[in-house]
Design a protein around this motif. Structure first.
Motif, PDB file in Angstrom:
ATOM      1  N   PRO A 134      -4.048 -48.175  -5.557  1.00 51.79           N
ATOM      2  CA  PRO A 134      -3.120 -48.604  -4.589  1.00 51.79           C
ATOM      3  C   PRO A 134      -1.583 -48.708  -5.875  1.00 51.79           C
ATOM      4  CG  PRO A 134      -3.913 -50.373  -4.951  1.00 51.79           C
ATOM      5  CD  PRO A 134      -5.193 -49.321  -5.169  1.00 51.79           C
ATOM      6  N   GLY A 135      -1.518 -49.378  -6.815  1.00 49.69           N
ATOM      7  CA  GLY A 135      -1.293 -48.616  -7.781  1.00 49.69           C
ATOM      8  C   GLY A 135      -0.745 -50.006  -8.735  1.00 49.69           C
ATOM      9  N   ALA A 136       0.208 -49.903  -9.309  1.00 45.82           N
ATOM     10  CA  ALA A 136       0.080 -51.422 -10.339  1.00 45.82           C
ATOM     11  C   ALA A 136       1.371 -51.560 -11.078  1.00 45.82           C
ATOM     12  CB  ALA A 136      -1.068 -51.279 -11.777  1.00 45.82           C
ATOM     13  N   ARG A 137       1.633 -52.570 -10.258  1.00 44.23           N
ATOM     14  CA  ARG A 137       3.038 -53.122 -10.448  1.00 44.23           C
ATOM     15  C   ARG A 137       2.936 -53.504 -11.709  1.00 44.23           C
ATOM     16  NH1 ARG A 137       6.938 -51.236  -8.178  1.00 44.23           N
ATOM     17  NH2 ARG A 137       8.746 -52.893  -8.592  1.00 44.23           N
ATOM     18  N   SER A 138       2.953 -55.230 -11.712  1.00 46.58           N
ATOM     19  CA  SER A 138       2.527 -55.712 -13.446  1.00 46.58           C
ATOM     20  C   SER A 138       1.465 -55.672 -14.224  1.00 46.58           C
ATOM     21  CB  SER A 138       2.520 -56.864 -12.357  1.00 46.58           C
ATOM     22  OG  SER A 138       1.538 -57.342 -12.684  1.00 46.58           O
ATOM     23  N   VAL A 139       1.563 -55.674 -15.277  1.00 47.47           N
ATOM     24  CA  VAL A 139       0.978 -55.544 -16.703  1.00 47.47           C
ATOM     25  C   VAL A 139       0.917 -56.753 -17.615  1.00 47.47           C
ATOM     26  CG1 VAL A 139       0.412 -53.674 -18.363  1.00 47.47           C
ATOM     27  CG2 VAL A 139       0.402 -52.788 -16.030  1.00 47.47           C
ATOM     28  N   LEU A 140       0.319 -57.003 -18.019  1.00 46.83           N
ATOM     29  CA  LEU A 140      -0.969 -58.214 -19.278  1.00 46.83           C
ATOM     30  C   LEU A 140      -1.132 -56.875 -20.644  1.00 46.83           C
ATOM     31  CD1 LEU A 140      -0.668 -60.467 -20.595  1.00 46.83           C
ATOM     32  CD2 LEU A 140      -2.356 -61.035 -19.609  1.00 46.83           C
ATOM     33  N   PHE A 141      -0.304 -56.969 -21.454  1.00 44.06           N
ATOM     34  CA  PHE A 141      -0.603 -56.191 -22.838  1.00 44.06           C
ATOM     35  C   PHE A 141      -1.114 -57.123 -23.476  1.00 44.06           C
ATOM     36  CE2 PHE A 141      -0.242 -53.425 -26.325  1.00 44.06           C
ATOM     37  CZ  PHE A 141      -1.168 -52.425 -25.719  1.00 44.06           C
ATOM     38  N   LEU A 142      -2.472 -56.656 -23.952  1.00 46.41           N
ATOM     39  CA  LEU A 142      -2.597 -57.557 -25.117  1.00 46.41           C
ATOM     40  C   LEU A 142      -3.345 -57.049 -26.376  1.00 46.41           C
ATOM     41  CD1 LEU A 142      -4.956 -59.574 -23.634  1.00 46.41           C
ATOM     42  CD2 LEU A 142      -2.988 -60.611 -23.949  1.00 46.41           C
ATOM     43  N   GLY A 143      -2.612 -56.929 -27.620  1.00 46.86           N
ATOM     44  CA  GLY A 143      -2.859 -55.897 -28.686  1.00 46.86           C
ATOM     45  C   GLY A 143      -3.026 -57.036 -29.779  1.00 46.86           C
ATOM     46  N   LYS A 144      -3.154 -55.933 -30.920  1.00 43.62           N
ATOM     47  CA  LYS A 144      -2.685 -56.078 -32.647  1.00 43.62           C
ATOM     48  C   LYS A 144      -1.369 -56.437 -33.314  1.00 43.62           C
ATOM     49  CE  LYS A 144      -4.065 -52.875 -36.024  1.00 43.62           C
ATOM     50  NZ  LYS A 144      -4.975 -52.671 -36.537  1.00 43.62           N
ATOM     51  N   ALA A 145      -1.507 -57.284 -34.011  1.00 44.60           N
ATOM     52  CA  ALA A 145       0.312 -57.455 -34.712  1.00 44.60           C
ATOM     53  C   ALA A 145       0.482 -56.331 -35.517  1.00 44.60           C
ATOM     54  CB  ALA A 145       0.252 -59.194 -34.776  1.00 44.60           C
ATOM     55  N   ASN A 146       1.357 -56.395 -36.008  1.00 42.10           N
ATOM     56  CA  ASN A 146       2.171 -55.526 -36.959  1.00 42.10           C
ATOM     57  C   ASN A 146       1.030 -54.190 -36.816  1.00 42.10           C
ATOM     58  OD1 ASN A 146       3.733 -57.858 -37.821  1.00 42.10           O
ATOM     59  ND2 ASN A 146       1.610 -58.398 -38.566  1.00 42.10           N
ATOM     60  N   ASP A 147       0.920 -53.304 -35.599  1.00 38.93           N
ATOM     61  CA  ASP A 147      -0.074 -51.916 -35.589  1.00 38.93           C
ATOM     62  C   ASP A 147       1.483 -50.828 -34.809  1.00 38.93           C
ATOM     63  OD1 ASP A 147      -3.007 -50.622 -35.841  1.00 38.93           O
ATOM     64  OD2 ASP A 147      -1.430 -50.416 -33.509  1.00 38.93           O
TER      65      ASP A 147
END
Length: 209
Positions: free
Chosen positions: A3-16
């Motif tokens: 139905p559509g996404a509005r809020s996102v939690l992004f988890l990633g690697k530092a310094n990339d």
């Protein structure tokens, strides 16, 4: 249909640089993006642990996302810099060590156990004779950002995600197995030592913290 996404939690690697591009893409296309980056053995940030929203995107993240957090999202996807044949830690290193002819990247739904969720899509490319662990991973990172744009583009457009039908080929490699790969003992043949050195050589692509 999503139905559509509005809020996102992004988890990633530092310094990339690839992570930075992925975060910027999300910020341009979602109403709210909570982005956290870190290194191996960093604790999960408090803000991430208490997050609730639509989508979790894990992109080269250094954390195992707890099941309670996964349950608070409608969708949680991970981008893994290895194909289904190489789940877990040090996947590019083991591909070189085992003499794989093909490598690739995978997007999959997240599950409490690392690299075990249903596979959304995998893309592959040849391993070349001159490749070592570093050149293979560098190419995988480029393939992975393209896969990211494709899958996240579907999420932005509220489209169903594909189901590849592929399965993980083995249990995820562990950090202990990776550590063992780096051990050289006097009883090893020259060929075995050379195999291990090639599997751990990174060249200009230094091991990420």
């Amino acid at each position: 249909m999503n139905p559509g996404a509005r809020s996102v939690l992004f988890l990633g690697k530092a310094n990339d640089a690839h992570v930075e591009r992925a975060v910027e893409f999300c910020r341009r296309n979602f109403a709210t993006v909570s982005a956290y980056v870190g290194k191996w053995d960093d604790p999960l940030p408090e803000g991430a642990g208490g997050w609730t929203g639509d989508v979790i995107i894990s992109y080269l993240a250094r954390w195992i996302v707890p099941s309670g957090l996964l349950d608070r999202a409608r969708l949680a996807v991970n981008f893994h810099p290895g194909p289904p044949e190489y789940p877990g830690y040090g996947c590019n290193n083991f591909a070189i060590y085992e003499g794989a002819r093909e490598y690739g990247v995978t997007c999959h739904h997240m599950a409490p156990r690392v690299d075990t969720g249903t596979i959304i899509e995998a893309r592959r490319f040849p391993v070349l004779a001159a490749d070592d662990a570093g050149t293979l991973l560098a190419r995988a990172y480029d393939f992975q950002i393209v896969l990211f744009y494709s899958v996240v583009g579907r999420i932005i457009r509220a489209e169903d995600l594909p189901v590849s039908g592929e399965k993980w080929a083995r249990k995820p490699f562990t950090r202990k197995q990776f550590s063992d790969l780096g051990r050289v003992t006097p009883d090893m043949t020259e060929q075995e030592i050379a195999r291990r050195k090639r599997a751990l050589a990174v060249g200009a692509l230094k091991p990420a913290p």
